[in-house]
Design an enzyme around this catalytic site. Structure first.
Site, mmCIF file in Angstrom:
data_model
loop_
_atom_site.group_PDB
_atom_site.id
_atom_site.type_symbol
_atom_site.label_atom_id
_atom_site.label_comp_id
_atom_site.label_asym_id
_atom_site.label_seq_id
_atom_site.Cartn_x
_atom_site.Cartn_y
_atom_site.Cartn_z
ATOM 1 N N CYS A 187 0.883 -1.183 0.000
ATOM 2 C CA CYS A 187 0.000 0.000 0.000
ATOM 3 C C CYS A 187 0.911 1.221 0.000
ATOM 4 C CB CYS A 187 -0.914 -0.019 1.216
ATOM 5 S SG CYS A 187 -1.806 -1.571 1.464
ATOM 6 N N PRO A 190 1.740 7.633 -0.330
ATOM 7 C CA PRO A 190 2.229 8.525 -1.383
ATOM 8 C C PRO A 190 3.646 8.246 -1.879
ATOM 9 C CG PRO A 190 2.368 9.624 0.725
ATOM 10 C CD PRO A 190 1.721 8.296 0.992
ATOM 11 N N SER A 192 6.859 7.831 0.055
ATOM 12 C CA SER A 192 8.103 8.173 0.758
ATOM 13 C C SER A 192 8.844 6.923 1.223
ATOM 14 C CB SER A 192 7.801 9.089 1.949
ATOM 15 O OG SER A 192 6.839 8.504 2.803
ATOM 16 N N LYS A 193 8.111 5.893 1.657
ATOM 17 C CA LYS A 193 8.774 4.648 2.077
ATOM 18 C C LYS A 193 9.329 3.904 0.869
ATOM 19 C CE LYS A 193 5.807 4.006 6.137
ATOM 20 N NZ LYS A 193 4.789 4.997 5.745
ATOM 21 N N ASP A 219 -0.468 0.375 -5.221
ATOM 22 C CA ASP A 219 -1.546 1.106 -4.554
ATOM 23 C C ASP A 219 -2.796 0.986 -5.412
ATOM 24 O OD1 ASP A 219 -1.600 3.189 -2.065
ATOM 25 O OD2 ASP A 219 -3.196 3.605 -3.511
ATOM 26 N N ASP A 272 2.168 -1.611 5.011
ATOM 27 C CA ASP A 272 1.792 -0.403 5.752
ATOM 28 C C ASP A 272 0.336 -0.103 5.412
ATOM 29 O OD1 ASP A 272 2.375 1.903 7.396
ATOM 30 O OD2 ASP A 272 2.332 3.087 5.559
ATOM 31 N N CYS A 325 -0.250 3.856 11.186
ATOM 32 C CA CYS A 325 -0.060 5.134 11.884
ATOM 33 C C CYS A 325 -1.234 5.332 12.842
ATOM 34 C CB CYS A 325 0.072 6.288 10.902
ATOM 35 S SG CYS A 325 -1.233 6.405 9.666
#
Length: 737
Positions: A187, A190, A192-193, A219, A272, A325
């Site tokens: 997933c 946006p 960054s990972k 995604d 994530d 998160c």
């Protein structure tokens, strides 16, 4: 020449969108880094009594810590950012941060009640990640911070830095990724990972060399994946595929054909998952208004399904990170416990407490309660039958069934047992959930986060049977987790194939070979053009000859792909992408299984066609793109010009210069004698020594070069204005000789 130089243009700001990973309508889930602080909110007098009651009851912090915990939740989140470890100017940027901004921002920090303006995150390797005491809003609005703000903007825009929440940087570190690993980011938006994972894969590579590993960034939301593509474009990588599949149905592309690999399995998986996102309250204060316990309950089953699918795609011996998160145990420990129950001895929860010791984290919870609109439940026994569609036994610490339960769970790792009333009032998990990691805001002035590290010891129960029957797909309701069928989630149905699993190739007159029959490909994924390998010998040989590229050093055949949308009505290719061997193997496998992967983006745009009027009859019409230049430059033997600092800076400043107007006449003469078309200007050290202009420069991580177009009378820079500005600033301290 380093990676990540000036590749992100026209930044798009896409707000959070609904992640329809399931068929049911759920409250909009949140992903880490999904939202930014609302600059219209002037005060932070937020409260939510249900939130406070819920987390007090769950005892995620001690009673004496509660006030401090809430105090930090109500403060704006400090900004954080990473320096691209593979960026050409990584060391230089780190020195600027350490020797300039650490000192220059000190006074402003003290005025704001902080000890330091910026400081490296103590747990992130090599001082590459930084914590800023100012919020993103303060950085944008404070005049004193203007120089720092402009520095951040420019370096982020050209790909040298990434703004990323500190806790969001943690999961990739615990994945222990190596350069030869196949990695799945389930997933990913946006992005960054994903950017971070690509950095790790490329970290030990020599300039121009390609790692054996790759990243598949998936995604389900097409709009969000555009943001992901934009974000990762700055890495200048050939080792990336971006897909738009549903995470819980992500295909393993099982094939018995002649592909280099017969199924798509991964050494590392980052799961994530979408979550309620209350760990992001400091940067997304709007969550205060809409938070309720039902958000976590509604996402629990989807999170379990996504994690199980991730484990089924993981190689034996591989590692998977499950992260959210959120601070909610229903989305965190309850999901981990259910995974362990389903997988039995085939998966273990890894104790990583000795890794990155300077990262303050807390062990996972062993006991918690479940709450819905009707109240609190200590065990599944307490849940009225009318509420059991929304409150599932997998949400409780034990996950056990009871004799009077009307529905048997059906999991071979759970027993229907009789439990005393005393035990029911105090459910405690017997699984090693303390190995999970909880990151809380007041420990290191961050957001909230949850991480669990899984190690796959052996094949999952039922996994082999699942792979042998890829066409069978089970009904996956995110609500009804009590189904007696606990087999692994099935991929989308495969289209019919020939006996060997392969479709015959179709060859167009223009030399483009489609991996499967064209009508089948076009109908597979509406709105997405298929990826096709380029076999046009005229085009490929023209590129090789013009730029002096040798197959034994940098093979082009079998590594160049394009999309149908990149061709004109006559079939002429407009854009050509380069893919690494690992990506090439996956593309071939995907063709063998009737395009199960919904590919949104692949590889690195290496060549782009110029208009006919700009090209002579005997010149190559394909120019090298800025993002492709760092990869191909070490293998070019033609169309290269060496320039001293004076002429190099003049090109950046004026963009186009006539041959006779260059500071060094020899450079102008060399440019005039070059074949018309794309060329590369390389900055050399030293004076205007003629030998330096004629010698072949050995490319390394510090080589500075730009793409240009050699016309009839002038040399024109083919680099964006932002890139020119950034590079000119970088060279401003060097003397023009």
């Amino acid at each position: 020449m380093g990676r990540g130089r000036g590749r992100g243009r026209g930044r798009r700001h896409t707000g959070p969108s609904k992640r329809n990973q399931s068929e049911e309508t759920l409250q909009k889930p949140i992903k880490s880094n999904d939202v930014s602080i609302d600059s219209t909110i002037q005060t932070r007098n937020f409260s939510n009594l249900e939130f406070e009651e819920y987390y007090k009851e769950q005892k995620i912090v001690k009673v004496e810590e509660w006030d401090l915990f809430m105090e930090f939740l109500l403060k704006p989140l400090p900004a954080a950012f990473r320096v691209n470890s593979n960026g050409q100017f990584c060391d230089e940027i780190r020195c600027i941060l350490e020797n300039d901004f650490v000192k220059s921002l000190q006074a402003e920090a003290i005025e704001c009640g902080e000890l330091e303006g910026i400081k490296p995150l103590p747990w992130y390797p090599k001082n590459l990640a930084w914590h800023c005491s100012f919020s993103r809003k303060e950085i944008r609005k404070n005049q004193t911070l203007e120089r720092f703000h402009e520095f951040l903007k420019l370096e982020t825009e050209v790909g040298n830095m990434t703004r990323q929440e500190a806790v969001s940087m943690v999961p990739p570190l615990f994945l222990d990724v190596q350069r030869d690993h196949f990695v799945l980011d389930m997933c990913a938006a946006p992005g960054s990972k994903t950017f971070q994972l690509l950095e790790i894969i490329h970290e030990s590579s020599k300039p121009g060399s390609l790692p054996n590993g790759m990243v598949v960034a998936n995604d389900v939301d097409y709009k969000r994946s555009n943001l992901l593509i934009h974000q990762t474009k700055r890495t200048c990588t050939t080792n990336l595929i971006v897909t738009n599949n549903e995470g819980q149905h992500f295909p393993n592309c099982n094939s018995k054909g002649t592909s280099s690999i017969d199924q798509l399995l991964f050494d590392r998986v980052l799961c994530d998952v979408p979550c309620s996102g209350d760990g992001t309250l400091r940067k997304a204060p709007g969550i205060w208004r809409r938070w309720n316990s039902g958000s976590g309950n509604g996402l629990h089953s989807l999170q379990v399904v996504l994690a199980m699918r991730g484990l089924s795609l993981l190689k034996v011996g591989g590692r998977m990170i499950y992260s959210t998160c959120s601070m909610n145990p229903i989305e965190n420990e309850a999901v981990v416990a259910e995974i362990l129950r389903r997988c039995g001895s085939s998966v273990e929860l890894v104790d990583v407490s000795d890794k990155f010791p300077e990262l303050i984290r807390r062990p996972g919870l062993k006991k918690w309660k479940v709450h819905d609109k009707e109240g609190w439940y200590r065990s599944y026994k307490d849940v009225p039958k009318s509420q059991r569609d929304g409150v599932l036994r997998s949400m409780f610490p034990s996950g056990k069934s009871y004799k009077d339960d009307s529905t048997v769970h059906g999991n071979s790792y759970q027993e229907t047992v009789s439990i005393s009333s005393d035990e029911l009032t105090k459910e405690v998990s017997d699984l090693p959930l303390e190995r999970c990691m909880r990151i809380l805001p007041h420990d290191q002035n961050t957001g909230g986060f949850f991480i669990a590290v899984f190690h796959k010891i052996s094949t999952l129960p039922g996994e082999n049977e699942f792979r042998e029957k890829p066409n069978q797909r089970k009904n996956l309701s995110t609500r009804n987790n009590d189904s007696s069928d606990k087999s692994l989630n099935k991929p989308e149905e495969e289209a019919s194939m020939s006996e060997n699993g392969l479709k015959p190739e179709s060859i167009s007159e223009e030399g483009i070979i489609a991996l499967v029959q064209e009508p089948v490909v076009r109908g597979k994924w509406k709105g997405l053009d298929p990826v096709v390998f380029l076999r046009d010998e005229t085009v490929i040989e023209g590129i090789k000859t013009f730029y002096g590229i040798k197959d034994e050093c940098f093979p082009l055949y079998g590594h160049l792909v394009t999309r149908n949308s990149d061709t004109s009505s006559k079939g002429n290719v407009k854009r050509i992408y380069y893919v690494s061997k690992s990506v090439k193997d996956v593309l071939e496998l995907n063709s063998a299984v009737a395009m199960q992967l919904k590919i949104a983006s692949v590889g690195l745009k290496m060549f782009e066609k110029q208009s006919a009027k700009e090209c002579e009859a005997n010149s190559c019409s394909f120019r090298i793109t800025s993002e492709g230049l760092p990869v191909i430059l070490p293998y070019m033997t033609k169309q290269i010009l060496n320039a001293t600092i004076a002429d190099f800076k003049n090109l950046l400043q004026y963009k186009s210069i006539k041959f006779q107007d260059f500071v060094n006449p020899q450079f102008g003469q060399n440019a005039a004698e070059l074949a018309m078309g794309c060329c590369v200007v390389v900055l050399i050290d030293g004076t205007d020594d003629q030998v330096g202009l004629e010698e072949r420069v050995k490319v390394n991580s510090g080589t500075i070069a730009i793409g240009c177009w050699k016309g009839k009378a002038s040399l024109t820079v083919m680099v964006t204005t932002v890139d020119c500005e950034e590079l000119n600033q970088r060279l401003s301290g060097r003397k023009s000789l």
